[in-house]
Every structure is written in C-alpha cells, then in structure tokens.
Scaffold this active site. Sequence first.
Site, short mmCIF file in Angstrom:
data_model
loop_
_atom_site.label_atom_id
_atom_site.label_comp_id
_atom_site.label_asym_id
_atom_site.label_seq_id
_atom_site.Cartn_x
_atom_site.Cartn_y
_atom_site.Cartn_z
N ARG A 52 0.86 -1.20 0.00
CA ARG A 52 0.00 0.00 0.00
C ARG A 52 0.89 1.24 0.00
O ARG A 52 0.61 2.23 -0.67
CB ARG A 52 -0.94 0.03 1.21
CG ARG A 52 -1.63 1.39 1.36
CD ARG A 52 -2.85 1.42 2.27
NE ARG A 52 -2.77 0.59 3.42
CZ ARG A 52 -2.03 0.83 4.51
NH1 ARG A 52 -1.30 1.92 4.60
NH2 ARG A 52 -2.01 -0.01 5.51
N TYR A 104 -15.66 18.08 -13.79
CA TYR A 104 -16.05 16.68 -13.92
C TYR A 104 -17.09 16.35 -12.83
O TYR A 104 -16.90 16.72 -11.66
CB TYR A 104 -14.81 15.80 -13.76
CG TYR A 104 -15.10 14.33 -13.82
CD1 TYR A 104 -15.44 13.73 -15.02
CD2 TYR A 104 -15.07 13.55 -12.68
CE1 TYR A 104 -15.73 12.38 -15.09
CE2 TYR A 104 -15.36 12.19 -12.73
CZ TYR A 104 -15.69 11.62 -13.94
OH TYR A 104 -15.98 10.30 -14.00
N ASP A 176 -6.75 19.70 -13.29
CA ASP A 176 -7.06 18.36 -13.77
C ASP A 176 -6.73 18.36 -15.26
O ASP A 176 -7.41 19.00 -16.06
CB ASP A 176 -8.55 18.07 -13.51
CG ASP A 176 -8.97 16.67 -13.95
OD1 ASP A 176 -8.32 16.11 -14.86
OD2 ASP A 176 -9.96 16.15 -13.41
N LYS A 201 -8.09 7.49 -18.84
CA LYS A 201 -8.40 8.08 -20.14
C LYS A 201 -7.17 7.98 -21.06
O LYS A 201 -6.76 6.90 -21.39
CB LYS A 201 -8.88 9.51 -19.94
CG LYS A 201 -9.88 9.68 -18.77
CD LYS A 201 -11.21 8.98 -18.99
CE LYS A 201 -12.09 8.87 -17.75
NZ LYS A 201 -12.33 10.10 -17.02
C1 LIG Z 1 -12.78 10.47 -15.72
C2 LIG Z 1 -12.38 11.76 -15.12
C3 LIG Z 1 -12.14 11.87 -13.74
C4 LIG Z 1 -12.35 10.73 -12.78
O1 LIG Z 1 -11.45 9.69 -13.02
P1 LIG Z 1 -11.77 8.15 -12.68
O2 LIG Z 1 -10.54 7.47 -13.14
O3 LIG Z 1 -13.01 7.78 -13.43
O4 LIG Z 1 -11.99 8.08 -11.20
C5 LIG Z 1 -11.73 13.10 -13.25
N1 LIG Z 1 -11.57 14.16 -14.06
C6 LIG Z 1 -11.81 14.10 -15.39
C7 LIG Z 1 -11.63 15.31 -16.23
C8 LIG Z 1 -12.22 12.89 -15.97
O5 LIG Z 1 -12.47 12.84 -17.28
#
Ligand SMILES: *Cc1c(COP(=O)(O)O)cnc(C)c1O
Length: 387
Positions: A52, A104, A176, A201
């Site tokens: 962890r 998001y 982000d 992504k």
């Molecule tokens: C998908 C996404 C998230 C969340 O990520 P997860 O891997 O689904 O927890 C946060 N910010 C943006 C811009 C995203 O596209």
Amino acid sequence: MNSERKPGFATLAVHAGQEPDPTTGAIMTPVFMTSTYVQEAPAKTKGYDYSRSHNPTRTALERNLAALEGGRHGLAFASGMAAIHCVLNLLQSGDHVIAGNDLYGGTYRLLRTLYAKFGLETTFVDLTDLGQLEAAFRPSTRLVMLETPTNPLLRCCDLAAIAARCRQRGVLSMADNTFATPWLQNPLALGCDIVAHSTTKYLGGHSDVVGGALIVDDDALHQKLMHFQNSCGGTPGPMDCFLVLRGTKTLHVRMQRHCENAMAVARWLEADPRVARVIYPGLPSHANHALAMRQMRAGGGMVSVELRASVEQAKQVCSSVRVFSLAESLGGVESLVDHPASMTHASIPAEERRRAGLADGLIRLSVGIEDGDDLIADLDRALRILK
Ligand SMILES: *Cc1c(COP(=O)(O)O)cnc(C)c1O
C-alpha cells in the site's frame, strides 16, 4: 540517458522511471505481485516494506508520470477520483475552495456530498472569466480546482493567469489535466501547484484500466500528499500500474493521431448543414481558440457537436454509429460517442442543462486513432436520420 542533453517528451515517455530489471535484464518493468517484502533485519529494507505504501511497479509509473508533466514527484492512485480525493485531504473544516462551474461530475459530487458535510465550502465559478475568480477569493480560500478543456463544452481557462492569481494569495492551484494530457499541456510549467489525472483516459489509452495520478514539484507538498495516499490507501495494484505504464510509452504517438483525426472530424462537421455548432479548441471558431493554442500543443482528441436535433434524434444518431461506439469515458484508441443530455449529464434537470449550454442535440465525441476517413463516413451515415 545522456546527461548533456535534456531528453525530449517521446524519449521520456518510453524510458523515464524504468531501468531493465537488475536480476534478469527484462526490459519491461516486472509486475510486482507482492503485498510485503522480506527484511534482512527488523526495519532493514531495500526501500519497500508493504505494497500500500510502495510497490516497485508503481514507483516506475510514478516516476514516468512525473517526468512527462515536468514535475519532481508523481503519486499513482486506484482512480482519478482517489487522486482528487487525496488533494482535498490537504484542507480542513472552514476552508474555502474555488472550483470551475463545469468540473467533472465526480469531482463536483465529492465536493458537494462528502466534503461539504465536513465544513468545506466551495464556490463554483466560470474560470474562463478571471473577474469571477478574483471576486470569489476569501481570506479562507486555500485551493482553486480547474479543468481545461472542460467536459463536455471544452471551454479553456488561462492556466498561467489563474496560477499567478493563486500564488499572489498563497492559494494552491490544482489543474485536472485529463482532457489535455501532458503531451498537449503542462500546468506545472505554467505555475500550477498540482496536476491531477484520470489515467483511465488518455494516459492508459486502451480502455482497459481505471487509475489516477497527481504530479507536484514541491517536496513538502509531495510529503503531505504521500502521507494521505498511504493513510487513505486508494493506491493502484501493480497490474494496473503496468498497464498505465505501457500506455504512456505511446502517448505522444497516439495523441498526434487523436488530434489529427479530431481536427479532420471537426472541420468536416463544421461544414455540414445538419450541425448547428462544432466545439473544438483547435478550430478558429472556438471561443478560447487563441488561448488554447497558446497553452496547448494542439486541439486534443475531444470534439463536441451541437446537432440540429431533438433529444430523441440525437439518441438515434448515437445508436446508429458503427465505427464509433456508444459509451461513457474517453481517451482510448477507439472512437466513442456520448449524448450528455441522456447519459453523463442526465441527472441535471432539462431547463438547467440547457441554461448551462448543454443543448438537447449536443453529442460528445472521443475521437480515436482509426482511419479518419472511416470516422467521417460513419458520422455521415449516422447523421442521415436527420434528413
Ligand atoms: C474520468 C475523469 C475523472 C475521474 O477519473 P476516474 O478514473 O473515473 O476516477 C476526473 N476528471 C476528469 C476530467 C475525468 O475525465
């Protein structure tokens, strides 16, 4: 790597954080499927004591992601939300956060349904308007959370200008960078303190793993975040780290093709009478085009399209594609289509949704790396139901 020359992005993508395995010479970082590590004597370790806290596959990924974002430290998480959750752990009750008003959905939900009950206050503002940002600062403001481009309207805010306003006030800024990826834009270089990613992504890139990451430059900030990463335990398993690490090796190549295809699709759609509006940062018609081109290398792989269509017609278009797939998420090699009004943003009441700029006929495309002509032909055929 040659120390006289600073390696370029592509070289870092392939190599950063990774050495051939010292015991076997394996060129790929092994998937260290272990929870614990044998100690020579009590507390005498080789740097690893429990997975962890640290795992060698994760270390390689964290170093690789740090190199790509131009930061000194990377932290990997089990999801993008676990990463963003870790950032919010820096705050305490009574603190104030300023966040983009089209964040998001999961981040919005975390602020509203979890942190609000612990006494964290959040003001949501349009961060493309610096006046709104300035007006929202309070003495208790500790953090500004932003995304650029945003989802699904792909609005772009000025990273350098926002970061500078935060620095002046001693407020942390978190960008982000999921939609842009480090290949297109590097928020740390523009003055932001923390970069967050959903590696699910583009970084993973193959729709086969869920993960998240934070990258920072500051040592003290890294120590604090690492403490929460270990305390909360939202860390990724070694196989997930391996998959993301394999993904980042081709990030630059995939992104070039994503951007090329997205531009071709956006241009084609913009000339089509069945389309009311194309939203793509790479097009001169985009409201923040000049800014986007200043802080991004290209327009990215996401294109949003307002069809001259009702909710029902837009749903039908989304169901008639054959090369594109109808699905949430984004950033994989395959092209996806999403209808925000009935999928990702369905929980927002219709009137409010329209006021926020999410038209009934708005569809969001995650343009993949297939042949661009096939993608255009697929859209052309699916759009035939509109006439
Ligand atoms: C998908 C996404 C998230 C969340 O990520 P997860 O891997 O689904 O927890 C946060 N910010 C943006 C811009 C995203 O596209």
